[in-house]
Design an enzyme around this catalytic site. Structure first.
Site, short mmCIF file in Angstrom:
data_model
loop_
_atom_site.label_atom_id
_atom_site.label_comp_id
_atom_site.label_asym_id
_atom_site.label_seq_id
_atom_site.Cartn_x
_atom_site.Cartn_y
_atom_site.Cartn_z
N GLU A 213 -44.71 -16.68 -47.01
CA GLU A 213 -43.67 -16.19 -47.97
C GLU A 213 -44.47 -14.35 -48.38
OE1 GLU A 213 -41.10 -17.28 -48.88
OE2 GLU A 213 -41.48 -19.36 -47.88
N HIS B 223 -63.56 -18.37 -58.79
CA HIS B 223 -62.92 -18.94 -59.86
C HIS B 223 -63.68 -20.17 -60.24
CE1 HIS B 223 -59.06 -16.73 -59.09
NE2 HIS B 223 -59.79 -15.89 -59.81
#
EC number: 2.3.1.286
Length: 237
Positions: free
Chosen positions: A205, A104
């Site tokens: 998570e 990116h």
């Protein structure tokens, strides 16, 4: 052993680099991310976009690589390690990793928005965030922009090709701190899994990738990564 690492915002957050989503009460909280991270936002208000990225550039320069970054760099002593990152900071490089392929872009690289020529001049210090800052001007008259992949822009072909090659040749893929929802980067571990390559997810998570990986480690990068390479043969049995 050939190891491919795909890293995301979670590993840098441990060093104190906030993601846009984390800035709930800060100066930039009232702006839509699209206003600050798109060609359209840049064309409407380049001073605001430049102010945002100049502040992030300065902020990242004040933090240090954490134990997760350093562990990945240490793996190079015993394995052929390629780092592919969705992050725009330079913390992997400062920890000692090489090569690092930025899918990116980077907060430390700049180019002309008109002629694409790289910009290497020194930037002004920014000790406090400022909503609008005049961007530098290229010799061609175009404005200098951060060399970041904005919404709607294609990934740079060089880093993407290296990322695909790493997934195709790796003996094991370690995915750390990524949400696994931003494509095409999120498709890289899927490529490896389709080839039968072991994929290890390190994330406190669960993510959309979790049901499909070979092994999940529910810890932060700084806790899980030191010593992980040595433990992998046992963990993957």
């Amino acid at each position: 052993m050939r190891v491919a690492v795909l890293s995301g915002a979670g590993i840098s957050a441990e060093s104190g680099v906030p993601t846009f989503r984390d800035d709930k009460n800060g100066l930039w909280a009232r702006f839509d991310p699209y206003e600050l991270s798109s060609v359209q936002g840049w064309e409407r208000n380049p001073e605001r976009v430049w102010g945002w990225y100049l502040w992030r550039h300065y902020l990242v320069g004040t933090v240090e690589p954490n134990a997760g970054h350093r562990a990945i760099a240490d793996w190079q002593k015993d394995a052929d390690v390629t780092v592919i990152t969705q992050n725009v900071d330079d913390l992997h490089e400062r920890a000692g990793s090489s090569p690092v392929h930025h899918l990116h872009g980077s907060l430390f690289e700049f180019r002309c928005a008109h002629c694409n020529k790289p910009f290497h001049e020194e930037l002004p210090a920014m000790t406090e965030p400022t909503i609008e800052v005049e961007p530098p001007v290229c010799h061609c008259g175009g404005l200098i922009r951060p060399d970041i992949v904005w919404f709607g822009e294609a990934l740079p072909q060089g880093p993407w090709r290296h990322a695909v090659d790493a997934m195709e040749s790796a003996d094991v893929v370690v995915v750390v701190g990524t949400s696994a929802i931003v494509y095409p980067a999120a498709g890289l571990p899927e490529m490896a899994l389709a080839r039968g390559t072991a994929v290890v997810e390190v994330n406190p998570e669960p993510t959309p990738l979790t049901p499909y990986v070979t092994l999940t480690i529910r810890e932060s990068a700084s806790r899980a990564l030191p010593g992980l390479l040595e433990r992998l043969p046992t963990l993957l049995k």
